[in-house]
Design a protein around this motif. Structure first.
Motif, PDB file in Angstrom:
ATOM      1  N   ALA A  55       0.804  -1.218   0.000  1.00  0.00           N
ATOM      2  CA  ALA A  55       0.000   0.000   0.000  1.00  0.00           C
ATOM      3  C   ALA A  55       0.835   1.265   0.000  1.00  0.00           C
ATOM      4  O   ALA A  55       0.323   2.342  -0.311  1.00  0.00           O
ATOM      5  CB  ALA A  55      -0.932  -0.003   1.211  1.00  0.00           C
ATOM      6  N   SER A  56       2.118   1.164   0.336  1.00  0.00           N
ATOM      7  CA  SER A  56       2.963   2.359   0.321  1.00  0.00           C
ATOM      8  C   SER A  56       3.191   2.881  -1.094  1.00  0.00           C
ATOM      9  O   SER A  56       3.685   3.997  -1.275  1.00  0.00           O
ATOM     10  CB  SER A  56       4.313   2.073   0.986  1.00  0.00           C
ATOM     11  OG  SER A  56       5.060   1.132   0.238  1.00  0.00           O
ATOM     12  N   LEU A  57       2.812   2.086  -2.110  1.00  0.00           N
ATOM     13  CA  LEU A  57       2.943   2.525  -3.496  1.00  0.00           C
ATOM     14  C   LEU A  57       1.740   3.323  -3.981  1.00  0.00           C
ATOM     15  O   LEU A  57       1.731   3.795  -5.119  1.00  0.00           O
ATOM     16  CB  LEU A  57       3.140   1.311  -4.417  1.00  0.00           C
ATOM     17  CG  LEU A  57       4.422   0.502  -4.199  1.00  0.00           C
ATOM     18  CD1 LEU A  57       4.440  -0.713  -5.128  1.00  0.00           C
ATOM     19  CD2 LEU A  57       5.663   1.349  -4.413  1.00  0.00           C
ATOM     20  N   ASP A  58       0.714   3.471  -3.146  1.00  0.00           N
ATOM     21  CA  ASP A  58      -0.452   4.253  -3.564  1.00  0.00           C
ATOM     22  C   ASP A  58      -0.043   5.642  -4.028  1.00  0.00           C
ATOM     23  O   ASP A  58       0.805   6.298  -3.404  1.00  0.00           O
ATOM     24  CB  ASP A  58      -1.430   4.432  -2.394  1.00  0.00           C
ATOM     25  CG  ASP A  58      -2.305   3.212  -2.157  1.00  0.00           C
ATOM     26  OD1 ASP A  58      -2.391   2.359  -3.054  1.00  0.00           O
ATOM     27  OD2 ASP A  58      -2.898   3.126  -1.067  1.00  0.00           O
ATOM     28  N   ALA A  59      -0.672   6.095  -5.112  1.00  0.00           N
ATOM     29  CA  ALA A  59      -0.498   7.485  -5.504  1.00  0.00           C
ATOM     30  C   ALA A  59      -1.060   8.391  -4.408  1.00  0.00           C
ATOM     31  O   ALA A  59      -2.042   8.036  -3.751  1.00  0.00           O
ATOM     32  CB  ALA A  59      -1.213   7.752  -6.831  1.00  0.00           C
ATOM     33  N   PRO A  60      -0.447   9.567  -4.168  1.00  0.00           N
ATOM     34  CA  PRO A  60      -0.916  10.436  -3.082  1.00  0.00           C
ATOM     35  C   PRO A  60      -2.393  10.782  -3.170  1.00  0.00           C
ATOM     36  O   PRO A  60      -3.060  10.943  -2.137  1.00  0.00           O
ATOM     37  CB  PRO A  60      -0.036  11.684  -3.236  1.00  0.00           C
ATOM     38  CG  PRO A  60       1.199  11.190  -3.916  1.00  0.00           C
ATOM     39  CD  PRO A  60       0.731  10.110  -4.847  1.00  0.00           C
ATOM     40  N   SER A 101      -0.333  -5.218   2.976  1.00  0.00           N
ATOM     41  CA  SER A 101       0.201  -4.512   4.125  1.00  0.00           C
ATOM     42  C   SER A 101       0.862  -3.241   3.617  1.00  0.00           C
ATOM     43  O   SER A 101       0.861  -2.955   2.415  1.00  0.00           O
ATOM     44  CB  SER A 101       1.218  -5.386   4.871  1.00  0.00           C
ATOM     45  OG  SER A 101       2.373  -5.590   4.071  1.00  0.00           O
ATOM     46  N   ASP A 102       1.449  -2.478   4.531  1.00  0.00           N
ATOM     47  CA  ASP A 102       2.154  -1.275   4.096  1.00  0.00           C
ATOM     48  C   ASP A 102       3.246  -1.593   3.094  1.00  0.00           C
ATOM     49  O   ASP A 102       3.512  -0.801   2.182  1.00  0.00           O
ATOM     50  CB  ASP A 102       2.792  -0.575   5.295  1.00  0.00           C
ATOM     51  CG  ASP A 102       1.795   0.216   6.114  1.00  0.00           C
ATOM     52  OD1 ASP A 102       0.818   0.722   5.536  1.00  0.00           O
ATOM     53  OD2 ASP A 102       1.992   0.340   7.335  1.00  0.00           O
ATOM     54  N   ASP A 103       3.894  -2.757   3.238  1.00  0.00           N
ATOM     55  CA  ASP A 103       5.102  -3.051   2.473  1.00  0.00           C
ATOM     56  C   ASP A 103       4.966  -4.176   1.459  1.00  0.00           C
ATOM     57  O   ASP A 103       5.947  -4.473   0.762  1.00  0.00           O
ATOM     58  CB  ASP A 103       6.249  -3.405   3.430  1.00  0.00           C
ATOM     59  CG  ASP A 103       6.692  -2.220   4.276  1.00  0.00           C
ATOM     60  OD1 ASP A 103       6.657  -1.088   3.770  1.00  0.00           O
ATOM     61  OD2 ASP A 103       7.072  -2.435   5.440  1.00  0.00           O
ATOM     62  N   ALA A 104       3.830  -4.839   1.364  1.00  0.00           N
ATOM     63  CA  ALA A 104       3.752  -5.986   0.457  1.00  0.00           C
ATOM     64  C   ALA A 104       2.306  -6.325   0.107  1.00  0.00           C
ATOM     65  O   ALA A 104       1.387  -6.094   0.891  1.00  0.00           O
ATOM     66  CB  ALA A 104       4.419  -7.212   1.085  1.00  0.00           C
ATOM     67  N   VAL A 105       2.165  -6.889  -1.081  1.00  0.00           N
ATOM     68  CA  VAL A 105       0.949  -7.623  -1.452  1.00  0.00           C
ATOM     69  C   VAL A 105       1.291  -9.097  -1.355  1.00  0.00           C
ATOM     70  O   VAL A 105       2.291  -9.551  -1.923  1.00  0.00           O
ATOM     71  CB  VAL A 105       0.481  -7.273  -2.875  1.00  0.00           C
ATOM     72  CG1 VAL A 105      -0.661  -8.199  -3.309  1.00  0.00           C
ATOM     73  CG2 VAL A 105       0.031  -5.816  -2.954  1.00  0.00           C
ATOM     74  N   TYR A 310       7.760  -4.753  21.193  1.00  0.00           N
ATOM     75  CA  TYR A 310       8.211  -5.535  20.045  1.00  0.00           C
ATOM     76  C   TYR A 310       9.109  -4.676  19.164  1.00  0.00           C
ATOM     77  O   TYR A 310       9.074  -3.438  19.226  1.00  0.00           O
ATOM     78  CB  TYR A 310       7.023  -6.045  19.229  1.00  0.00           C
ATOM     79  CG  TYR A 310       6.127  -4.947  18.679  1.00  0.00           C
ATOM     80  CD1 TYR A 310       6.294  -4.465  17.382  1.00  0.00           C
ATOM     81  CD2 TYR A 310       5.112  -4.402  19.462  1.00  0.00           C
ATOM     82  CE1 TYR A 310       5.474  -3.467  16.879  1.00  0.00           C
ATOM     83  CE2 TYR A 310       4.290  -3.402  18.974  1.00  0.00           C
ATOM     84  CZ  TYR A 310       4.479  -2.934  17.689  1.00  0.00           C
ATOM     85  OH  TYR A 310       3.672  -1.931  17.194  1.00  0.00           O
ATOM     86  N   LEU A 311       9.919  -5.339  18.361  1.00  0.00           N
ATOM     87  CA  LEU A 311      10.739  -4.673  17.356  1.00  0.00           C
ATOM     88  C   LEU A 311       9.993  -4.687  16.034  1.00  0.00           C
ATOM     89  O   LEU A 311       9.598  -5.747  15.542  1.00  0.00           O
ATOM     90  CB  LEU A 311      12.088  -5.378  17.208  1.00  0.00           C
ATOM     91  CG  LEU A 311      13.030  -5.293  18.398  1.00  0.00           C
ATOM     92  CD1 LEU A 311      14.246  -6.199  18.164  1.00  0.00           C
ATOM     93  CD2 LEU A 311      13.480  -3.865  18.650  1.00  0.00           C
ATOM     94  N   SER A 312       9.794  -3.519  15.474  1.00  0.00           N
ATOM     95  CA  SER A 312       9.091  -3.387  14.191  1.00  0.00           C
ATOM     96  C   SER A 312      10.096  -2.960  13.128  1.00  0.00           C
ATOM     97  O   SER A 312      10.666  -1.863  13.206  1.00  0.00           O
ATOM     98  CB  SER A 312       7.978  -2.345  14.308  1.00  0.00           C
ATOM     99  OG  SER A 312       7.395  -2.068  13.044  1.00  0.00           O
ATOM    100  N   ASP A 313      10.316  -3.832  12.146  1.00  0.00           N
ATOM    101  CA  ASP A 313      11.267  -3.543  11.068  1.00  0.00           C
ATOM    102  C   ASP A 313      10.503  -3.442   9.758  1.00  0.00           C
ATOM    103  O   ASP A 313      10.368  -4.410   9.019  1.00  0.00           O
ATOM    104  CB  ASP A 313      12.343  -4.627  10.995  1.00  0.00           C
ATOM    105  CG  ASP A 313      13.401  -4.328   9.943  1.00  0.00           C
ATOM    106  OD1 ASP A 313      13.502  -3.163   9.521  1.00  0.00           O
ATOM    107  OD2 ASP A 313      14.109  -5.265   9.539  1.00  0.00           O
ATOM    108  N   LYS A 314       9.955  -2.268   9.494  1.00  0.00           N
ATOM    109  CA  LYS A 314       9.276  -2.025   8.224  1.00  0.00           C
ATOM    110  C   LYS A 314      10.316  -1.649   7.173  1.00  0.00           C
ATOM    111  O   LYS A 314      11.460  -1.318   7.503  1.00  0.00           O
ATOM    112  CB  LYS A 314       8.230  -0.918   8.389  1.00  0.00           C
ATOM    113  CG  LYS A 314       7.147  -1.264   9.418  1.00  0.00           C
ATOM    114  CD  LYS A 314       6.338  -0.046   9.821  1.00  0.00           C
ATOM    115  CE  LYS A 314       5.314   0.335   8.769  1.00  0.00           C
ATOM    116  NZ  LYS A 314       4.203  -0.645   8.690  1.00  0.00           N
TER     117      LYS A 314
END
Length: 437
Positions: A55-60, A101-105, A310-314
């Motif tokens: 989803a981080s690839l969404d156009a603004p 997710s924010d980083d993957a389909v 927790y450790l979050s590694d995005k």
């Protein structure tokens, strides 16, 4: 009979995995790379596919487009309507799931050996030729909007969104991947089609397969499945500029219990200190009832039923984060105790006994993650995205055991930062102004 066989296969696939997991690296004639774990004990294959970006690839101006697109992938493909696609999948006793997710389909598939080619062809149609029919778009759009309306009255959703907005700002992580009511209502079919072209590309695909298939069989299957997708997509977003000012931000919300999300800067997966930080976090707040936060916040003071870290590694940000919920008149004390424990662990370190107990738990629990073909496929594709080597599974516990008391206490001193620890609270908390500077 096929449904009975599929159910038997799933049941057997859930049995504990073999202790030794041998990963074979496969490169197809079409240039796709995949990891394969062969297991011919049952006629069943689990396939896991990840496309980096999400989803981080969404156009603004089209926030939520990737999420809506992913929700439409099985709502009709090729010549098949949504109902026909579902019937075809069920007739093959196959199972597909699509997530963002924010980083993957993510695309997961389970199929029987006897139906593997037909199931893969059906899966291919959903990835390469989704229909995006207007009726399906409106139906799924309605589901997304319903979820967004529900989120407006859910304090856990509200704290997550307030936290992301503060910490990530105008980075894609700073807004809901589902979009907003206005952005989702404004999405067009063209926006959805553009998101499909952007998010599902060959250059950023990661693949694992586990089960009754050989490398010689897997290569052609993957080339047929993914070969017609675009090679390149939109560029990935830059690293997030984190805003972690310390202190507390409150979002007023009428509820008897406040919920807080908290974080400081984290540790990258590739950092040499990662394993020490990972074990340290288990001791701090990741080890359930044995962790310091649970002991101090819940067991000794009864301030909460749940607190953890927790450790979050995005892909574009690393956080050392956590959450706690407490009654409005006690959440200020809970926050004070968490900050105090953060500082105490930094200043005093952990004990030899704590380190030994953490290693025992972390090494003993690790093999239990490999419970079946689907779980192994999921772990294998996550390893690829994290840049790990195929022998990581065999070596991981050795890396945990290698963490020394001196090393973990150095990492505690250098990495824990109670002054930067930032809390976002949703509720009607009492006494925070007097408790937190």
């Amino acid at each position: 009979m096929k449904h009975l066989l599929f159910g038997l296969a799933l049941m057997m696939a859930a049995l504990p995995a073999k202790a030794a997991i041998e990963i074979e690296e496969v490169t197809t004639e079409g240039g796709l790379d995949a990891w394969l774990v062969e297991d011919h004990s049952i006629p069943f294959v689990a396939l896991e596919i990840r496309f980096r970006g999400g989803a981080s690839l969404d156009a603004p101006d089209a926030r939520g487009a990737t999420n809506l697109m992913v929700g439409l992938l099985e709502e009709g493909a090729g010549d098949l309507s949504a109902q026909e696609f579902a019937r075809a999948r069920d007739s093959l006793a196959a199972k597909f799931s699509y997530n963002v997710s924010d980083d993957a389909v993510s695309v997961s598939a389970q199929m029987l050996t006897e139906n593997r080619d037909e199931a893969a062809a059906l899966l291919r149609s959903s990835l390469v030729a989704p229909r995006f029919d207007e009726a399906a778009i409106e139906r799924v759009r309605g589901q997304v909007l319903s979820g967004l309306r529900s989120a407006q009255t859910d304090p856990r959703d509200k704290v997550s969104r307030a936290f992301d907005e503060l910490v990530f700002g105008d980075h894609p992580y700073g807004s809901p991947l589902e979009g907003t009511m206005d952005s989702v209502e404004a999405l067009t079919r063209a926006d959805i089609a553009a998101a499909h072209e952007t998010a599902l590309t060959r250059e950023r695909v990661y693949i694992s397969a586990v089960g009754d298939i050989t490398a010689e069989e897997l290569g052609p299957l993957l080339d047929n499945l993914l070969g017609d997708l675009p090679q390149e997509g939109a560029p990935l977003p830059d690293a997030a500029d984190l805003d972690l000012p310390g202190g507390v931000q409150v979002t007023e919300f009428e509820t008897p219990q406040s919920i807080a999300a908290f974080a400081q800067a984290g540790v990258e997966r590739e950092d040499p200190d990662f394993f020490a930080a990972y074990v340290l976090n288990h001791i701090l707040g990741g080890g359930g009832f044995e962790s310091r936060l649970v002991t101090e916040v819940r067991e000794k003071r009864g301030l909460t039923y749940g607190v953890y870290s927790y450790l979050s590694d995005k892909d574009a940000a690393q956080l050392w984060a956590g959450s706690v919920s407490s009654a409005n008149d006690r959440v200020a004390e809970a926050i004070t105790v968490i900050r105090d424990e953060w500082a105490r662990l930094r200043n005093e370190g952990v004990t030899e006994e704590e380190l030994r107990d953490a290693k025992t738990y972390l090494t003993g629990a690790y093999p239990l993650r490999f419970e079946g073909n689907s779980q192994i496929a999921n772990i294998a594709v996550s390893m690829q995205m994290d840049g790990l080597s195929p022998d990581y599974i065999a070596n991981r516990n050795d890396m945990v055991e290698a963490v020394t008391l001196e090393e973990i206490n150095r990492v505690a001193r250098e990495r824990l930062n109670p002054e930067q620890l930032t809390f976002v609270v949703v509720g009607q908390p009492e006494g925070l102004d007097e408790t937190i500077n």
